[in-house]
Design an enzyme around this catalytic site. Structure first.
Site, PDB file in Angstrom:
ATOM      1  N   GLY A  54       0.825  -1.199   0.000  1.00  0.00           N
ATOM      2  CA  GLY A  54       0.000   0.000   0.000  1.00  0.00           C
ATOM      3  C   GLY A  54       0.858   1.247   0.000  1.00  0.00           C
ATOM      4  O   GLY A  54       1.868   1.328   0.715  1.00  0.00           O
ATOM      5  N   LEU A  57      -1.354   7.331   2.249  1.00  0.00           N
ATOM      6  CA  LEU A  57      -0.639   8.132   3.240  1.00  0.00           C
ATOM      7  C   LEU A  57       0.081   7.267   4.263  1.00  0.00           C
ATOM      8  O   LEU A  57       1.229   7.539   4.623  1.00  0.00           O
ATOM      9  CB  LEU A  57      -1.609   9.084   3.933  1.00  0.00           C
ATOM     10  CG  LEU A  57      -2.115  10.243   3.072  1.00  0.00           C
ATOM     11  CD1 LEU A  57      -3.071  11.107   3.866  1.00  0.00           C
ATOM     12  CD2 LEU A  57      -0.954  11.085   2.554  1.00  0.00           C
ATOM     13  N   ALA A  58      -0.581   6.210   4.749  1.00  0.00           N
ATOM     14  CA  ALA A  58       0.058   5.354   5.750  1.00  0.00           C
ATOM     15  C   ALA A  58       1.230   4.592   5.150  1.00  0.00           C
ATOM     16  O   ALA A  58       2.309   4.514   5.739  1.00  0.00           O
ATOM     17  CB  ALA A  58      -0.966   4.388   6.345  1.00  0.00           C
ATOM     18  N   GLY A  59       1.054   4.026   3.956  1.00  0.00           N
ATOM     19  CA  GLY A  59       2.100   3.215   3.353  1.00  0.00           C
ATOM     20  C   GLY A  59       3.249   4.026   2.795  1.00  0.00           C
ATOM     21  O   GLY A  59       4.423   3.662   2.965  1.00  0.00           O
ATOM     22  N   ARG A 345     -20.762  12.412  11.730  1.00  0.00           N
ATOM     23  CA  ARG A 345     -21.277  11.838  10.494  1.00  0.00           C
ATOM     24  C   ARG A 345     -22.402  10.827  10.715  1.00  0.00           C
ATOM     25  O   ARG A 345     -23.353  10.771   9.929  1.00  0.00           O
ATOM     26  CB  ARG A 345     -20.134  11.176   9.721  1.00  0.00           C
ATOM     27  CG  ARG A 345     -19.136  12.181   9.189  1.00  0.00           C
ATOM     28  CD  ARG A 345     -17.919  11.513   8.592  1.00  0.00           C
ATOM     29  NE  ARG A 345     -17.028  12.526   8.009  1.00  0.00           N
ATOM     30  CZ  ARG A 345     -15.862  12.251   7.465  1.00  0.00           C
ATOM     31  NH1 ARG A 345     -15.423  10.998   7.435  1.00  0.00           N
ATOM     32  NH2 ARG A 345     -15.109  13.209   6.949  1.00  0.00           N
TER      33      ARG A 345
END
Length: 656
Positions: A54, A57-59, A345
């Site tokens: 991935g 953003l995290a990966g 939400r």
């Protein structure tokens, strides 16, 4: 483990607990863990390897940071470029407790808002750490050149998001995710150029390699050539996003899937809170059964847009500009005066559904029902002027006009809830390590930070917090046991994983059925939306389990996969993903059935207050539900992680 089936569907196993968070006051836990974690000296890092699946953003942030630290990193994505990861679609902003507006924000308030927003179903330690490192994320991204919006004097600007009463959301117009991803991407590519990161685009993970109980690699398919490849390393990181596409229609990219984390689940990684899915209130309504994708309009629009429906059903056919103020129901402002249009939400979504169920929905009828409410900027343009509205939201307005053919500067937008984010994911401890040693999980792919409902602008915060600041500190503790014995490609566990992939491909290609993969996916999505969507009942969830099981049997008997396995084949790609969705969908319904309470995005019709709000049962369900795979055809096993709140008082949420 209990021998007897519960509800005829699952068994209960031993409790599970996070043992990595230090037992010190919460404001000292992260510092204590950082100091207590073992280190790997720079010379030894060059001898250790990591696989990261991935490049969102995290990966991307994890790959860039581990590469810069000196580890040998292999990075995989199924897109043709890391820049096309789904993080690019995030619009509204990223939270950080910097208190630039001097409106009494703080780390503790961000922590509190996030725990409360998640309806008290998240882990205190992880959420506090997220709030604590949030300010560092902004500094990191500014240093990378991310073009955050700025005020006239040059300071970074902020706006508000749902579930909070302060302005803490940093943004870059309506394309914050794209700009943040470019920052992480350039950091990743810098390490590619330096030789510490190898990039494998157009490669999809189809199996996890577990050797002697530890994650040691992945089996991937080259999506261009069809070749099955083995990649081995000392540690594996999954940063593959959420599983919202189990519903078929969602705001996720069409390629977003659950395969990476689901294959890990089948190898022993527990899956936590799968039923906690988020329905976003601000999406362009469905226009017909021909759609395969829904479009999100940023929650930031609720800063200045006002949400309403006609007070009388007979007015729903009228041009909204012809309906006078006294005949409009600004229902969120009426029901929740303290938060108004900026309620969380889950609450905004359910109230939109309630208005439409009452017959006061607007827009064209689909299957005989109008599913839409107005998001109106007339008052904002009167107050701020059109140019100011264009400066803040112009690209979002342009996108809406291109999709609907309606000009939101002249007529109100129409919005309706749609599946967006998944709070569930693989269970991880404070170090972000799953129940498989050596398998770390970051971002939306894990369950740890958002409880039963994610507050807006927290997804980007979690992805970058995990990748830039958390994982690089905690993964050292695991890798300090290295150097590890090299795993040969002919190891029995590796050969077994490869065989599982090739056997599955053969089975899919040779099914010889008559139905397309998409037709099965769409039918699954309808089942999930009807029975495990915005409102769930025990009877409906049992029905869903039966329907999904029957559909899964039919899938393997009657699916038609076109093309060849030894070439570019999108039909085969989808077939793998839908097969995993069919298994995940059943677990989601079982999880939703076992949790006989309402909390956040999980709303059981049998558990609500007199005025229709979610009613939790903390005496029975104040835990994270971690599910163990027991084998094909076997009942899953539930392991409970008790959620203990020392710093936040558990109480019924109120935004009124």
């Amino acid at each position: 483990m209990t021998d007897q089936l519960i509800d005829g569907l699952y068994r209960e196993g031993a409790p599970i607990a996070d043992t990595k968070a230090p037992g010190v006051p919460i404001e000292r836990r992260w510092q204590e863990r950082q100091f207590g974690a073992r280190l790997v000296n720079p010379a030894n890092r060059r001898k250790l390897s990591a696989i990261i699946v991935g490049t969102g953003l995290a990966g991307a942030s994890a790959g860039a940071t581990l590469g810069e630290a000196g580890y040998q990193v292999k990075s995989f994505c199924y897109q043709d470029s890391p820049r096309r990861a789904h993080s690019i679609a995030a619009q509204g902003g990223i939270n950080a407790a910097k208190n630039y507006r001097n409106d009494n924000d703080s780390v503790f308030r961000l922590f509190y808002d996030t725990v409360k927003g998640g309806d008290f179903r998240s882990r205190e330690s992880n959420v506090y750490r997220l709030a604590e490192v949030s300010a560092s994320i902004i500094d990191q991204c500014v240093a990378q050149g991310v073009p955050f919006a700025r005020e006239y004097g040059g300071l970074l600007d902020n706006r508000s998001f749902g579930g909070v009463q302060v302005s803490r959301t940093f943004y870059a117009r309506g394309q914050t995710g794209q700009q943040l991803l470019i920052g992480a991407y350039q950091a990743l590519e810098r390490q590619v150029a330096a030789g510490t990161v190898q990039m494998f685009a157009r490669h999809e993970m189809l199996e996890l390699v577990v050797v002697d109980g530890k994650a040691r690699g992945v089996i991937v398919r080259d999506m261009v050539t069809g070749e099955i490849e083995t990649h081995l390393a000392d540690v594996v990181v999954l940063a593959t996003g959420g599983y919202g596409n189990v519903f078929y229609l969602s705001t996720n990219a069409m390629g977003s899937n659950t395969t990476a984390i689901w294959r890990a689940h089948r190898k022993g990684a527990m899956f936590a809170n799968p039923c906690f899915t988020q329905i976003h209130p601000t999406c362009i309504p469905v226009s017909g059964d021909y759609q395969s994708k829904l479009t999100l309009m940023s929650e930031s629009l609720r800063n200045d847009g006002r949400i309403w429906v006609p007070k009388r059903a007979e007015d729903c056919d009228k041009d909204p500009r012809d309906i006078p103020e006294e005949d409009r129901d600004y229902y969120l402002e009426r029901i929740y005066p303290a938060f108004g249009n900026l309620v969380p939400r889950d609450i905004a979504s359910r109230q939109a559904k309630n208005m439409c169920d009452e017959g006061r929905g607007v827009g064209p009828a689909v299957d005989g029902v109008r599913r839409g409410v107005y998001l109106d900027f007339a008052e904002a343009m009167s107050r701020m002027g059109r140019k100011a509205v264009e400066a803040k939201y112009g690209n979002l307005f342009d996108m809406y006009k291109q999709i609907t053919g309606e000009n939101p500067y002249e007529v109100p937008m129409r919005i309706y809830p749609a599946v967006h984010y998944t709070m569930g994911g693989l269970w991880v401890d404070y170090d972000l390590q799953s129940t498989i040693p050596g398998l770390f999980v970051t971002g939306e792919a894990n369950f740890s930070d958002h409880g039963a409902n994610r507050l807006g602008a927290s997804a980007l915060m979690q992805g970058l917090a995990d990748g830039y600041f958390v994982l690089p500190n905690t993964i050292n503790d695991y890798l300090a046991d290295g150097p590890f014995e090299k795993v040969p490609e002919d190891h029995p566990a590796v050969l077994e994983a490869r065989a599982a992939v090739t056997d599955r491909i053969d089975r899919l290609m040779n099914a010889g059925g008559k139905r397309s993969v998409d037709s099965f996916h769409k039918e699954l999505g309808l089942i999930m939306w009807e029975y495990c969507g915005m409102e769930r009942t025990a009877e409906g969830l049992r029905t869903a389990v039966e329907k999904i099981r029957a559909l899964r049997e039919e899938y393997w008997r009657d699916v038609k996969v076109l093309g060849s396995a030894d070439d570019f084949n999108q039909s085969l790609e989808k077939a793998h993903r839908v097969a995993d969705f069919l298994e995940l969908g059943e677990l989601m319904c079982i999880d939703a059935l076992h949790r006989r309470e309402s909390c956040g995005g999980h709303f059981r019709a049998e558990s609500q207050t007199e005025d229709g709000e979610a009613l939790r049962h903390d005496d029975e369900f104040a835990y994270a539900a971690a599910w163990e795979w027991a084998g094909a055809g076997e009942a899953p096993v539930l392991h409970k992680e008790d959620l203990v709140y020392e710093y936040v008082e558990m109480k019924q949420r109120s935004y009124k």
